[in-house]
Design a protein around this motif. Structure first.
Motif, PDB file in Angstrom:
ATOM      1  N   GLU A   1       6.082   5.400   3.308  1.00  0.00           N
ATOM      2  CA  GLU A   1       7.273   4.961   2.570  1.00  0.00           C
ATOM      3  C   GLU A   1       7.148   5.328   1.087  1.00  0.00           C
ATOM      4  O   GLU A   1       8.103   5.792   0.468  1.00  0.00           O
ATOM      5  CB  GLU A   1       7.455   3.453   2.728  1.00  0.00           C
ATOM      6  N   ILE A   2       5.973   5.147   0.526  1.00  0.00           N
ATOM      7  CA  ILE A   2       5.753   5.478  -0.881  1.00  0.00           C
ATOM      8  C   ILE A   2       5.880   6.984  -1.103  1.00  0.00           C
ATOM      9  O   ILE A   2       6.490   7.421  -2.090  1.00  0.00           O
ATOM     10  CB  ILE A   2       4.395   4.938  -1.360  1.00  0.00           C
ATOM     11  N   VAL A   3       5.349   7.785  -0.200  1.00  0.00           N
ATOM     12  CA  VAL A   3       5.468   9.247  -0.309  1.00  0.00           C
ATOM     13  C   VAL A   3       6.936   9.659  -0.230  1.00  0.00           C
ATOM     14  O   VAL A   3       7.404  10.496  -1.018  1.00  0.00           O
ATOM     15  CB  VAL A   3       4.623   9.957   0.775  1.00  0.00           C
ATOM     16  N   SER A   4       7.673   9.050   0.669  1.00  0.00           N
ATOM     17  CA  SER A   4       9.096   9.348   0.800  1.00  0.00           C
ATOM     18  C   SER A   4       9.853   8.961  -0.475  1.00  0.00           C
ATOM     19  O   SER A   4      10.718   9.703  -0.951  1.00  0.00           O
ATOM     20  CB  SER A   4       9.670   8.598   2.007  1.00  0.00           C
ATOM     21  N   ALA A   5       9.514   7.804  -1.032  1.00  0.00           N
ATOM     22  CA  ALA A   5      10.149   7.359  -2.278  1.00  0.00           C
ATOM     23  C   ALA A   5       9.831   8.328  -3.413  1.00  0.00           C
ATOM     24  O   ALA A   5      10.701   8.646  -4.234  1.00  0.00           O
ATOM     25  CB  ALA A   5       9.687   5.945  -2.623  1.00  0.00           C
ATOM     26  N   GLU A   6       8.599   8.803  -3.445  1.00  0.00           N
ATOM     27  CA  GLU A   6       8.216   9.765  -4.472  1.00  0.00           C
ATOM     28  C   GLU A   6       9.055  11.039  -4.360  1.00  0.00           C
ATOM     29  O   GLU A   6       9.517  11.585  -5.374  1.00  0.00           O
ATOM     30  CB  GLU A   6       6.734  10.111  -4.345  1.00  0.00           C
ATOM     31  N   ASP A   7       9.283  11.489  -3.137  1.00  0.00           N
ATOM     32  CA  ASP A   7      10.097  12.684  -2.931  1.00  0.00           C
ATOM     33  C   ASP A   7      11.519  12.474  -3.451  1.00  0.00           C
ATOM     34  O   ASP A   7      12.093  13.345  -4.101  1.00  0.00           O
ATOM     35  CB  ASP A   7      10.137  13.068  -1.449  1.00  0.00           C
ATOM     36  N   GLU A   8      12.075  11.302  -3.181  1.00  0.00           N
ATOM     37  CA  GLU A   8      13.427  11.000  -3.651  1.00  0.00           C
ATOM     38  C   GLU A   8      13.482  10.943  -5.171  1.00  0.00           C
ATOM     39  O   GLU A   8      14.440  11.407  -5.788  1.00  0.00           O
ATOM     40  CB  GLU A   8      13.927   9.691  -3.053  1.00  0.00           C
TER      41      GLU A   8
ATOM     42  N   VAL B   1      15.336   3.738  -4.616  1.00  0.00           N
ATOM     43  CA  VAL B   1      13.894   3.972  -4.535  1.00  0.00           C
ATOM     44  C   VAL B   1      13.142   2.792  -5.138  1.00  0.00           C
ATOM     45  O   VAL B   1      12.129   2.349  -4.596  1.00  0.00           O
ATOM     46  CB  VAL B   1      13.515   5.299  -5.211  1.00  0.00           C
ATOM     47  N   LYS B   2      13.630   2.266  -6.231  1.00  0.00           N
ATOM     48  CA  LYS B   2      12.998   1.102  -6.866  1.00  0.00           C
ATOM     49  C   LYS B   2      12.921  -0.064  -5.879  1.00  0.00           C
ATOM     50  O   LYS B   2      11.878  -0.719  -5.755  1.00  0.00           O
ATOM     51  CB  LYS B   2      13.801   0.701  -8.102  1.00  0.00           C
ATOM     52  N   LYS B   3      13.992  -0.314  -5.159  1.00  0.00           N
ATOM     53  CA  LYS B   3      14.012  -1.403  -4.169  1.00  0.00           C
ATOM     54  C   LYS B   3      13.007  -1.126  -3.044  1.00  0.00           C
ATOM     55  O   LYS B   3      12.311  -2.033  -2.593  1.00  0.00           O
ATOM     56  CB  LYS B   3      15.412  -1.595  -3.605  1.00  0.00           C
ATOM     57  N   ARG B   4      12.936   0.126  -2.596  1.00  0.00           N
ATOM     58  CA  ARG B   4      11.987   0.473  -1.536  1.00  0.00           C
ATOM     59  C   ARG B   4      10.555   0.287  -2.007  1.00  0.00           C
ATOM     60  O   ARG B   4       9.697  -0.193  -1.264  1.00  0.00           O
ATOM     61  CB  ARG B   4      12.211   1.911  -1.077  1.00  0.00           C
ATOM     62  N   LEU B   5      10.287   0.667  -3.247  1.00  0.00           N
ATOM     63  CA  LEU B   5       8.933   0.515  -3.773  1.00  0.00           C
ATOM     64  C   LEU B   5       8.562  -0.959  -3.929  1.00  0.00           C
ATOM     65  O   LEU B   5       7.420  -1.335  -3.659  1.00  0.00           O
ATOM     66  CB  LEU B   5       8.787   1.257  -5.099  1.00  0.00           C
ATOM     67  N   LYS B   6       9.511  -1.802  -4.323  1.00  0.00           N
ATOM     68  CA  LYS B   6       9.240  -3.243  -4.417  1.00  0.00           C
ATOM     69  C   LYS B   6       8.878  -3.800  -3.043  1.00  0.00           C
ATOM     70  O   LYS B   6       7.955  -4.601  -2.909  1.00  0.00           O
ATOM     71  CB  LYS B   6      10.448  -3.989  -4.979  1.00  0.00           C
ATOM     72  N   LYS B   7       9.602  -3.354  -2.020  1.00  0.00           N
ATOM     73  CA  LYS B   7       9.304  -3.791  -0.656  1.00  0.00           C
ATOM     74  C   LYS B   7       7.915  -3.303  -0.237  1.00  0.00           C
ATOM     75  O   LYS B   7       7.154  -4.045   0.389  1.00  0.00           O
ATOM     76  CB  LYS B   7      10.367  -3.271   0.311  1.00  0.00           C
TER      77      LYS B   7
ATOM     78  N   VAL C   1      25.463  12.232 -12.280  1.00  0.00           N
ATOM     79  CA  VAL C   1      24.595  11.300 -12.996  1.00  0.00           C
ATOM     80  C   VAL C   1      24.583   9.947 -12.298  1.00  0.00           C
ATOM     81  O   VAL C   1      23.521   9.345 -12.095  1.00  0.00           O
ATOM     82  CB  VAL C   1      25.041  11.158 -14.467  1.00  0.00           C
ATOM     83  N   ARG C   2      25.745   9.466 -11.927  1.00  0.00           N
ATOM     84  CA  ARG C   2      25.841   8.177 -11.227  1.00  0.00           C
ATOM     85  C   ARG C   2      25.052   8.215  -9.918  1.00  0.00           C
ATOM     86  O   ARG C   2      24.336   7.279  -9.593  1.00  0.00           O
ATOM     87  CB  ARG C   2      27.307   7.838 -10.976  1.00  0.00           C
ATOM     88  N   GLN C   3      25.145   9.320  -9.183  1.00  0.00           N
ATOM     89  CA  GLN C   3      24.416   9.450  -7.921  1.00  0.00           C
ATOM     90  C   GLN C   3      22.905   9.444  -8.161  1.00  0.00           C
ATOM     91  O   GLN C   3      22.153   8.820  -7.417  1.00  0.00           O
ATOM     92  CB  GLN C   3      24.828  10.718  -7.176  1.00  0.00           C
ATOM     93  N   ALA C   4      22.455  10.114  -9.208  1.00  0.00           N
ATOM     94  CA  ALA C   4      21.027  10.122  -9.527  1.00  0.00           C
ATOM     95  C   ALA C   4      20.547   8.723  -9.896  1.00  0.00           C
ATOM     96  O   ALA C   4      19.472   8.292  -9.476  1.00  0.00           O
ATOM     97  CB  ALA C   4      20.752  11.103 -10.660  1.00  0.00           C
ATOM     98  N   VAL C   5      21.342   7.999 -10.664  1.00  0.00           N
ATOM     99  CA  VAL C   5      20.977   6.632 -11.047  1.00  0.00           C
ATOM    100  C   VAL C   5      20.926   5.732  -9.818  1.00  0.00           C
ATOM    101  O   VAL C   5      19.996   4.940  -9.646  1.00  0.00           O
ATOM    102  CB  VAL C   5      21.953   6.086 -12.116  1.00  0.00           C
ATOM    103  N   LEU C   6      21.897   5.847  -8.948  1.00  0.00           N
ATOM    104  CA  LEU C   6      21.898   5.046  -7.719  1.00  0.00           C
ATOM    105  C   LEU C   6      20.700   5.385  -6.838  1.00  0.00           C
ATOM    106  O   LEU C   6      20.098   4.499  -6.227  1.00  0.00           O
ATOM    107  CB  LEU C   6      23.205   5.257  -6.941  1.00  0.00           C
ATOM    108  N   ALA C   7      20.338   6.661  -6.783  1.00  0.00           N
ATOM    109  CA  ALA C   7      19.181   7.072  -5.985  1.00  0.00           C
ATOM    110  C   ALA C   7      17.904   6.439  -6.526  1.00  0.00           C
ATOM    111  O   ALA C   7      17.073   5.946  -5.761  1.00  0.00           O
ATOM    112  CB  ALA C   7      19.057   8.592  -5.960  1.00  0.00           C
ATOM    113  N   THR C   8      17.757   6.418  -7.841  1.00  0.00           N
ATOM    114  CA  THR C   8      16.548   5.812  -8.407  1.00  0.00           C
ATOM    115  C   THR C   8      16.529   4.307  -8.173  1.00  0.00           C
ATOM    116  O   THR C   8      15.467   3.731  -7.971  1.00  0.00           O
ATOM    117  CB  THR C   8      16.404   6.128  -9.911  1.00  0.00           C
TER     118      THR C   8
END
Length: 97
Positions: free
Chosen positions: A29-36, A67-73, A57-64
């Motif tokens: 999951e962390i590797v996948s998040a890093e790719d994103e 990923v932040k939520k996935r990394l917290k999990k 820009v909005r799409q890039a911000v939403l993507a990050t």
């Protein structure tokens, strides 16, 4: 996707096999998040040229943010794994057990 802890078990009650499996899944999951994040960074790293759209820009911000939520999990999952490992080590090193 990370597995849910077994019902009725505390995080410290996971078997070493379960701990190893959870660790592997969280690592993936962390590797996948890093790719994103790499993709989002590439978009933002363009220093927003004049032709960059607000939607990009909005799409890039939403993507990050996703990923932040996935990394917290993932951090929570790793804390569960660490609790299991700590319990296992304590049991093996405690002369009373």
């Amino acid at each position: 996707m990370s597995p849910k802890p077994d019902s009725g078990k505390t995080p410290a009650d996971l078997t070493l096999k379960q701990v190893a499996k959870k660790t592997k899944l969280v690592t993936q999951e962390i590797v996948s998040a890093e790719d994103e994040l790499t993709v989002a960074h590439a978009v933002l790293d363009k220093h927003l040229p004049d032709n960059a759209s607000e939607a990009d820009v909005r799409q890039a911000v939403l993507a990050t943010e996703r990923v932040k939520k996935r990394l917290k999990k993932s951090v929570k999952e790793l804390e569960t794994v660490q609790a299991s490992l700590d319990k296992s080590v304590a049991a093996k090193t405690d002369p009373a057990s």
